[in-house]
Write a protein that holds these residues in place. Structure first.
Motif, PDB file in Angstrom:
ATOM      1  N   ALA A  46     135.222 -16.964 103.785  1.00  0.00           N
ATOM      2  CA  ALA A  46     134.681 -16.385 102.555  1.00  0.00           C
ATOM      3  C   ALA A  46     133.608 -17.300 101.964  1.00  0.00           C
ATOM      4  N   ASP A  51     130.018 -12.627 104.421  1.00  0.00           N
ATOM      5  CA  ASP A  51     131.118 -12.199 103.566  1.00  0.00           C
ATOM      6  C   ASP A  51     130.596 -11.401 102.373  1.00  0.00           C
ATOM      7  N   ASN A  73     138.478 -11.747 106.630  1.00  0.00           N
ATOM      8  CA  ASN A  73     137.719 -12.892 107.123  1.00  0.00           C
ATOM      9  C   ASN A  73     138.423 -13.517 108.316  1.00  0.00           C
TER      10      ASN A  73
END
Length: 329
Positions: A46, A51, A73
């Motif tokens: 992240a 992201d 993720n």
């Protein structure tokens, strides 16, 4: 480096930085069969632009498809962990990849994974955003301009270090080319994603990085990072005072792009439906506005156009890596 590796670098581009409100859509045309939820796999931790791009897409895509969209993720191995997860997932459109151009086009050339080639094992569905890269230094670095940075780096060879999102990443390759073009000795410190690199840059453990604008802009605006140059053809609307590399006398233009991929075996009807939905999200006024505010540009490309972009860029990077001798450490 030979002259060919000094040519202008062209990749396509990047991301936006905040989750946007979903535009109004005619959802019935795109509804997900049986309301099956969708997972957007992000091959980075992240905090980085990949992201951000996924989270920018997730909410409006979910509303358009009439289902929930979850961001997952799965960073590591220069994108290969997340990429392989999607490539091996059921080809029913429920597991998709928000991919970074460096992982799609550069990683296979420098750090190929046994039994996995993103160019063959992933199906392009739609291009989301692109943007140039931005060079930033920690707030207390002894340089306020790129010219002062060069002067300091040349006076202190080997004492200036830079962070990248990983060996073989576009950040790594671009900065190595910058080193060659400016004849400087800069030390590479690879991280497992932009988020971790940014944390150490903000903490003062590293001196600078070159990456896409979205995760950097809040820290530049707060004074925690200082922007020295942008690698685009023109200045960023979000940072009009920051000059381009070419304005600084360095013939460097490099950008990143972020796009959605699915397993290679995804049915044509399913891929067409998802691609059409992505197109409507990306071309919405809200999505475009948020991208521009963050120094990025919303650009939709369909499956065929995205495949062509990937092929062109992998060929370009292959030539540049070969003539420049860049290694993935």
């Amino acid at each position: 480096m030979t002259p060919i590796s000094r040519r202008t670098l062209i990749t396509g581009a990047a991301a936006a930085a905040t989750v946007v409100a979903a535009p109004t859509f005619m959802g019935s045309a795109f509804a997900q069969p049986a309301g099956k939820p969708i997972t957007l796999v992000v091959p980075t931790p992240a905090g980085g632009t990949t992201d951000i791009a996924a989270r920018l897409l997730a909410e409006p895509l979910g509303k358009l498809l009439g289902t929930s969209v979850v961001v997952d993720n799965r960073g590591g191995a220069n994108g290969n962990i997340g990429g392989q997860l999607v490539a091996r997932a059921p080809a029913d459109g429920t597991t998709l990849l928000v991919q970074y151009s460096g992982y799609q086009c550069i990683t296979p050339l420098l750090q190929p994974a046994a039994g996995f080639d993103p160019g063959k094992d992933l199906k392009p569905l739609g291009h989301l955003i692109d943007a140039p890269q931005l060079m930033v230094v920690r707030s207390n670095f002894p340089a306020n301009t790129f010219a002062e940075f060069l002067q300091y780096a040349r006076a202190n060879p080997g004492k200036v270090n830079y962070a990248s999102s990983g060996n073989g990443s576009l950040q790594h390759v671009t900065t190595e080319l910058l080193k060659d073009l400016t004849k400087t000795y800069l030390v590479h410190i690879p991280y497992r994603g932009t988020g971790q690199a940014l944390t150490d840059l903000l903490g003062g453990s590293v001196d600078f990085t070159i990456t896409t604008p979205p995760p950097l802009l809040p820290h530049i605006r707060s004074g925690k990072l200082r922007a020295l140059m942008v690698t685009g053809r023109t200045r960023l609307a979000a940072l009009p005072e920051v000059p381009t590399a070419t304005e600084q006398g360095v013939p460097l233009v490099a950008s990143s792009w972020f796009a959605v991929y699915g397993p290679n075996g995804i049915p044509t009807e399913t891929s067409a439906r998802i691609s059409a939905a992505i197109k409507q999200v990306v071309e919405s006024d809200t999505f475009r506005k948020r991208a521009e505010e963050q120094g990025a540009k919303a650009v939709f490309l369909n499956s065929a156009e995205l495949a062509k972009l990937e092929t062109t860029e992998r060929g370009m990077w292959s030539r540049i890596i070969k003539v420049s001798g860049i290694k993935a450490d």
